[in-house]
Design a protein around this motif. Structure first.
Motif, mmCIF file in Angstrom:
data_model
loop_
_atom_site.group_PDB
_atom_site.id
_atom_site.type_symbol
_atom_site.label_atom_id
_atom_site.label_comp_id
_atom_site.label_asym_id
_atom_site.label_seq_id
_atom_site.Cartn_x
_atom_site.Cartn_y
_atom_site.Cartn_z
ATOM 1 N N LEU A 249 -6.975 -2.457 -9.846
ATOM 2 C CA LEU A 249 -5.303 -1.563 -9.162
ATOM 3 C C LEU A 249 -5.855 -0.294 -9.385
ATOM 4 O O LEU A 249 -5.525 -0.664 -8.120
ATOM 5 N N THR B 175 1.874 1.312 -4.005
ATOM 6 C CA THR B 175 1.144 1.713 -4.592
ATOM 7 C C THR B 175 0.541 3.529 -4.268
ATOM 8 O O THR B 175 0.281 3.411 -5.360
ATOM 9 N N ASN C 37 -5.519 1.031 -5.863
ATOM 10 C CA ASN C 37 -4.792 2.796 -4.793
ATOM 11 C C ASN C 37 -5.818 3.625 -5.099
ATOM 12 O O ASN C 37 -4.945 4.658 -4.562
ATOM 13 N N GLU D 92 0.747 -0.936 -0.181
ATOM 14 C CA GLU D 92 -0.354 0.022 0.106
ATOM 15 C C GLU D 92 0.993 1.114 -0.443
ATOM 16 O O GLU D 92 0.418 2.516 -0.896
#
Length: 78
Positions: A65, A21, A69, A18
């Protein structure tokens, strides 16, 4: 941000992912999705049916994704 479920927290690997990203702009995932659709269309036009289907299936994971994000950026992590 308050932790709404304190007995459940992220593991070390999830937290590390995390953190990395969150540094990637959300537009990257949108453009990657559009690019995979464009490449898929090109491959289809060139008669590479199976490769076109394979590459075309990348669009949805790229969008997912991107959503992940965005959630990490807005909500943060533990």
């Amino acid at each position: 941000m308050a932790n709404f479920n304190p007995q459940h927290s992220e593991g070390k690997v999830a937290s590390a992912i995390e953190e990395q990203t969150a540094k990637v702009p959300s537009d990257v995932f949108l453009w990657a999705s559009l690019a995979s659709m464009g490449v898929s269309l090109t491959l289809k036009c060139l008669g590479r049916k199976h490769t076109a289907l394979f590459v075309g299936q990348w669009a949805a994971p790229f969008l997912l994704l991107g959503i992940y994000n965005k959630i990490v950026k807005v909500e943060g992590h533990d």
